[in-house]
Design an enzyme around this catalytic site. Structure first.
Site, short mmCIF file in Angstrom:
data_model
loop_
_atom_site.label_atom_id
_atom_site.label_comp_id
_atom_site.label_asym_id
_atom_site.label_seq_id
_atom_site.Cartn_x
_atom_site.Cartn_y
_atom_site.Cartn_z
N ASN A 7 50.12 16.71 117.80
CA ASN A 7 49.30 17.81 118.30
C ASN A 7 47.87 17.53 117.84
OD1 ASN A 7 48.07 20.27 118.90
ND2 ASN A 7 49.87 21.47 118.36
N LYS A 14 48.19 17.47 113.84
CA LYS A 14 49.49 17.69 113.21
C LYS A 14 50.51 16.76 113.83
CE LYS A 14 53.08 21.21 112.51
NZ LYS A 14 53.56 22.56 112.88
N ARG A 96 51.10 17.22 122.77
CA ARG A 96 50.68 18.49 123.37
C ARG A 96 49.34 18.25 124.05
NH1 ARG A 96 47.42 22.94 120.74
NH2 ARG A 96 47.53 24.71 122.16
N HIS A 184 48.81 28.33 125.88
CA HIS A 184 49.91 28.62 124.96
C HIS A 184 51.25 28.62 125.70
CE1 HIS A 184 46.72 31.00 122.50
NE2 HIS A 184 46.82 29.77 122.02
N LEU A 213 49.82 35.26 118.86
CA LEU A 213 48.67 35.77 118.12
C LEU A 213 48.38 34.86 116.93
CD1 LEU A 213 49.70 39.55 118.03
CD2 LEU A 213 48.34 38.36 119.77
N ARG A 245 36.64 34.13 119.02
CA ARG A 245 36.38 34.16 120.45
C ARG A 245 36.35 35.61 120.95
NH1 ARG A 245 40.83 29.87 122.39
NH2 ARG A 245 41.31 29.70 120.17
N GLY A 337 50.99 37.25 114.61
CA GLY A 337 52.17 37.92 115.14
C GLY A 337 53.35 37.90 114.19
N GLU A 388 56.12 25.22 118.76
CA GLU A 388 55.58 24.36 119.81
C GLU A 388 56.02 22.91 119.63
OE1 GLU A 388 51.34 26.30 121.12
OE2 GLU A 388 51.49 25.46 119.10
#
Length: 408
Positions: A7, A14, A96, A184, A213, A245, A337, A388
């Protein structure tokens, strides 16, 4: 099959190594080895750890990004945290890719033609795309002819109805590739599938609203495993208020600022991406943990930032439910989240009209991948760990074993 997932981002990288023996299991396994790089100006902080708990960390002077990545990946087969005997033990590398542009939807093996097509879409997300293609090149130089695969964060949203995907500007915008792409998607899809597994329900019969989140935030309506609407749009700047953002704002503000302040596109881009959101309103931080701590000290602007965040998130959840004609499941995932009980309770306390009822005790001390809704709640509320990397590993296995049975 040993699968390395990479990623790559402009500020971090990562890497995770998974092993799948027969077919992807229902429950996500822990990765065998994990490596991270945090790019920080002229230095890089690297860390690796394996499943046995052996870890190492270093801060190095940055002379070559490629060399830092090569050194990190080499720790897979050398050093105290090594987990494999040689680089040839790696069967496939999954990447990714944040933006697939108008062409890519499904995961795909990376060929020279695919690499060129990804590069041609770099204008949509230049910093991410450049880092991702750099990762592909480094793996090729380090591991040779190992198969590499791209999994697109926009892919899950490519089948959204045109009524949700097309902006109400000139139709020529859509014809030139300007549309709602959504992001996402890898984790939104994973969480919808995982919710069905946890509830022992048919995933194709559920209406799920997934809330990703983290520093970046998005909400998606998943109807029968199809994304039918999402808050992020042409770029990851649209939609919810995020860490730094702005999310969705009146576009007239931008033209006003350009006329009044003589601001150019670069300055506006910097403000909207790096000086807005929780940070911009609070003046404290873009990290929800810092916002909550400041609120506890009575910081008024931190409380205002939290209230705006909750207001916009609650409205987005209701909008996603409306896009499906209701919802059966509400999922919270991502760093905020999964960990911010105050966010979940504040959001859900304004959604009782949709049938949401939280179990206060379960919400305060949730177990990940668990139901935190009250027994009488008409909508199940779940907290699901973002996976992910595992979702990408599973896609790699599926693509290379298309004739094998895959778990639902």
């Amino acid at each position: 099959m040993k699968i390395l997932v990479l990623n790559s981002g402009s500020s971090s990288l990562k890497a995770c190594l998974y092993e799948i023996e027969a077919y992807p299991p229902v429950h996500p396994p822990a990765c065998l080895w994990e490596g991270r790089i945090e790019w920080n100006g002229g230095t890089a902080v690297t860390s690796v750890k394996n499943g046995s708990g052996i870890a190492q960390k270093a801060k190095v002077k940055l002379t070559s990004r490629e060399q830092v990545v090569r050194d990190l990946l080499s720790a897979l087969w050398s050093g105290n945290a090594r987990i494999i005997a040689a680089p040839t033990d790696i069967d496939v590398v999954g990447h990714r890719v944040v933006h697939g542009g108008p062409r890519f939807e499904d995961p795909v093996l990376i060929t020279p033609e695919v690499r060129q097509a990804i590069a041609s879409a770099s204008a949509f997300a230049p910093l991410h795309t450049d880092a991702e293609l750099e990762g592909v090149r480094i793996v090729e130089n380090l591991l040779g002819a190992v198969p590499q695969m791209a999994v697109f964060d926009t892919g899950f949203h490519r089948q959204m109805p045109l009524s949700a995907a097309i902006y109400p500007g000139p139709y020529e915008w859509f014809e030139s590739g300007i549309r709602r792409y959504g992001f996402h998607g890898i984790n939104h899809r994973y969480c919808a599938e995982r919710a069905a597994q946890l509830l022992e329900q048919d995933k194709h019969a559920l209406k799920v609203v997934t809330c990703h989140l983290g520093n970046g935030c998005s909400v998606t309506a998943v109807d029968g495993m199809r994304s039918v609407d999402t808050t992020m749009g042409f770029t990851p700047l649209d939609g919810l208020m995020m860490g730094t953002r702005s999310g969705a704002i009146d576009p007239g503000i931008l033209t006003f600022l350009m006329r009044q302040g003589q601001m150019d596109a670069s300055e506006i881009d910097g403000i909207l991406n790096h000086k807005s959101g929780l940070l911009g309103v609070s003046g404290v931080s873009g990290d929800m943990r810092d916002i909550l701590a400041a609120m506890a000290r009575g910081h008024e602007r931190a409380k205002l930032a939290f209230d705006i965040y909750v207001h916009r998130l609650r409205a987005a959840i209701a909008a996603m439910a409306a896009a499906m004609g209701g919802m059966d499941v509400l999922v919270f995932t991502g760093g905020v989240g999964e960990n911010a009980a105050e966010v979940r309770s504040s959001v859900c306390n304004g959604l009782e009209f949709t049938g949401v009822q939280l179990d206060a005790q379960m919400n305060a001390h949730p177990i990940l991948d668990a139901d935190i809704s009250a027994s009488n709640s008409q909508v199940r509320v779940l907290v699901i760990r973002a996976e992910e990397d595992w979702a990408i590993a599973k896609e790699c296995w599926t693509l290379l074993n298309a004739d094998q049975p895959v778990a639902a």
